[in-house]
Design an enzyme around this catalytic site. Structure first.
Site, PDB file in Angstrom:
ATOM      1  N   CYS A 128       0.060  -3.919  -6.721  1.00  0.00           N
ATOM      2  CA  CYS A 128      -0.862  -2.775  -6.707  1.00  0.00           C
ATOM      3  C   CYS A 128      -2.182  -3.119  -7.398  1.00  0.00           C
ATOM      4  CB  CYS A 128      -0.225  -1.581  -7.402  1.00  0.00           C
ATOM      5  SG  CYS A 128       1.046  -0.827  -6.393  1.00  0.00           S
ATOM      6  N   CYS A 138      -1.652  -0.835  -2.357  1.00  0.00           N
ATOM      7  CA  CYS A 138      -1.302   0.341  -3.150  1.00  0.00           C
ATOM      8  C   CYS A 138      -2.179   0.427  -4.397  1.00  0.00           C
ATOM      9  CB  CYS A 138       0.179   0.324  -3.526  1.00  0.00           C
ATOM     10  SG  CYS A 138       0.702  -1.165  -4.351  1.00  0.00           S
TER      11      CYS A 138
HETATM   12  C1  LIG Z   1      -3.567   0.416 -11.122  1.00  0.00           C
HETATM   13  O1  LIG Z   1      -4.734   1.038 -11.606  1.00  0.00           O
HETATM   14  C2  LIG Z   1      -4.486   2.351 -12.067  1.00  0.00           C
HETATM   15  C3  LIG Z   1      -5.808   3.007 -12.411  1.00  0.00           C
HETATM   16  O2  LIG Z   1      -6.811   2.086 -12.667  1.00  0.00           O
HETATM   17  C4  LIG Z   1      -3.542   2.307 -13.257  1.00  0.00           C
HETATM   18  O3  LIG Z   1      -3.272   3.614 -13.752  1.00  0.00           O
HETATM   19  C5  LIG Z   1      -2.248   1.643 -12.833  1.00  0.00           C
HETATM   20  O4  LIG Z   1      -1.388   1.482 -13.930  1.00  0.00           O
HETATM   21  C6  LIG Z   1      -2.528   0.275 -12.199  1.00  0.00           C
HETATM   22  N1  LIG Z   1      -1.289  -0.251 -11.637  1.00  0.00           N
HETATM   23  C7  LIG Z   1      -0.874  -1.485 -11.895  1.00  0.00           C
HETATM   24  C8  LIG Z   1       0.423  -1.889 -11.258  1.00  0.00           C
HETATM   25  O5  LIG Z   1      -1.499  -2.275 -12.584  1.00  0.00           O
END
Ligand SMILES: *[C@@H]1O[C@H](CO)[C@@H](O)[C@H](O)[C@H]1NC(C)=O
Ligand SMILES: *[C@@H]1O[C@H](CO)[C@@H](O)[C@H](O)[C@H]1NC(C)=O
Length: 302
Positions: free
Chosen positions: A121, A202
């Site tokens: 993601c 994602c």
């Molecule tokens: C992706 O980015 C969002 C917002 O910037 C954050 O809240 C989330 O934890 C991140 N996900 C990962 C898997 O790093």
């Protein structure tokens, strides 16, 4: 002042004669060469080539296999157990010995399914008209992945291939361009691989667009505009961050307030995906600055 004697006059005649005749003969030979050679060369090639596009690359098999092994061994070790021979077999089955204008998604499905892998993601980076810069950036910053940094994108990047019904089943001389027929092996491949890449995204995803083209920064007929944005899953993708990059030494043709960016925002927001846009995203601009360190925008304090 003395007059030239007769023998020196004939020498002069000879000199004038050779000064006129020799260049004339050379000119004639050149004209004949220019007229005849291309004619002789042209006819067999223009008659012999079936398609307008570049043929299958020499060593296609070796390139695909070599890139696959390189990818699983040195680029993405999570895929280290992937069977590269099988990847080659599935690719081969998709196009070899087939009419290069009637390839179907069905043909590629086994390969696509076999080679698909998850993308973490927040890491997906789409692009349009920024091919060189975006890949320089993903090489420098492993936090982001473009399609060409996935297995399917990596093995086929910049390569041309197509089949033909007769032996050896591969056309090394020419391949159909997209304008000759849409259902050709590489167009179908890239459409499917782009769709899968978008489906896998994602979290927050980013797209690097070009604000220095003659055309719009966002074009609805690009792969990004026609395939990728419509295959982002709104249940998984919450936000698209646009990085609108301008060439440092060229006039800016569109900024984040431009009309094609507005159109992109509208499409994404109607799909319940939020959008933000940043002109000249600084980490990428700093990379552009490596080629242009003395430019004003490249100063640390401006
Ligand atoms: C992706 O980015 C969002 C917002 O910037 C954050 O809240 C989330 O934890 C991140 N996900 C990962 C898997 O790093
Ligand atoms: C933007 O597009 C122009 C024209 O196609 C091209 O010359 C330039 O390299 C592109 N800029 C980037 C950052 O890719």
């Amino acid at each position: 002042m003395s007059f030239p004697n007769s023998s020196s006059r004939t020498r002069k005649h000879k000199l004038i004669l050779s000064g006129v005749v020799v260049p004339l003969v050379i000119l004639l030979v050149i004209v004949l060469l220019v007229v005849l050679i291309p004619g002789r060369k042209k006819s067999p090639t223009s008659e012999g080539l079936e398609w307008k596009g570049k043929g299958t690359d020499e060593y296609f098999h070796e390139i695909i296999l070599g890139r696959c092994y390189n990818y699983i061994a040195t680029i993405n070790s999570e895929l280290r157990d992937t069977d590269c021979l099988k990847i080659w077999k599935l690719l081969q089955n998709a196009f070899m010995y087939k009419d290069p204008c009637s390839v179907t998604e069905e043909d590629y499905k086994p390969l696509m399914e076999f080679a698909r892998h998850p993308i973490p993601c927040n890491k997906s980076l789409f692009w349009s008209k920024t091919n060189d810069l975006v890949h320089r950036y993903t090489k420098a910053n492993r936090d982001f992945l473009t399609l060409e940094d996935t297995l399917l994108g990596y093995i086929a990047d910049g390569i041309s291939w197509c089949g033909k019904p007769s032996s050896p089943g591969v056309n090394y001389k020419s391949c159909p361009k997209w304008t000759e027929c849409e259902n050709n092996p590489s167009t179908i491949y890239w459409k499917m691989a782009s769709k899968m890449f978008a489906e896998a995204a994602c979290g927050t995803v980013q797209v690097m667009l070009n604000g220095s083209t003659e055309a719009d920064a966002f074009r609805s007929n690009s792969i990004f505009g026609s395939i990728e944005i419509f295959n982002l899953n709104p249940d998984k993708v919450s936000k698209v961050h646009i990085w609108l990059m301008h060439d440092i030494d060229r006039p800016q043709s569109e900024s984040c307030t431009g009309h094609s960016v507005a159109k992109l925002k509208e499409i994404l927001e109607s799909r319940r995906i939020s959008v933000s846009c940043e002109d000249n995203y600084r980490p990428v601009q700093l990379l552009q600055c490596t080629n242009n360190p003395n430019h004003n925008t490249c100063r640390i304090c401006s």
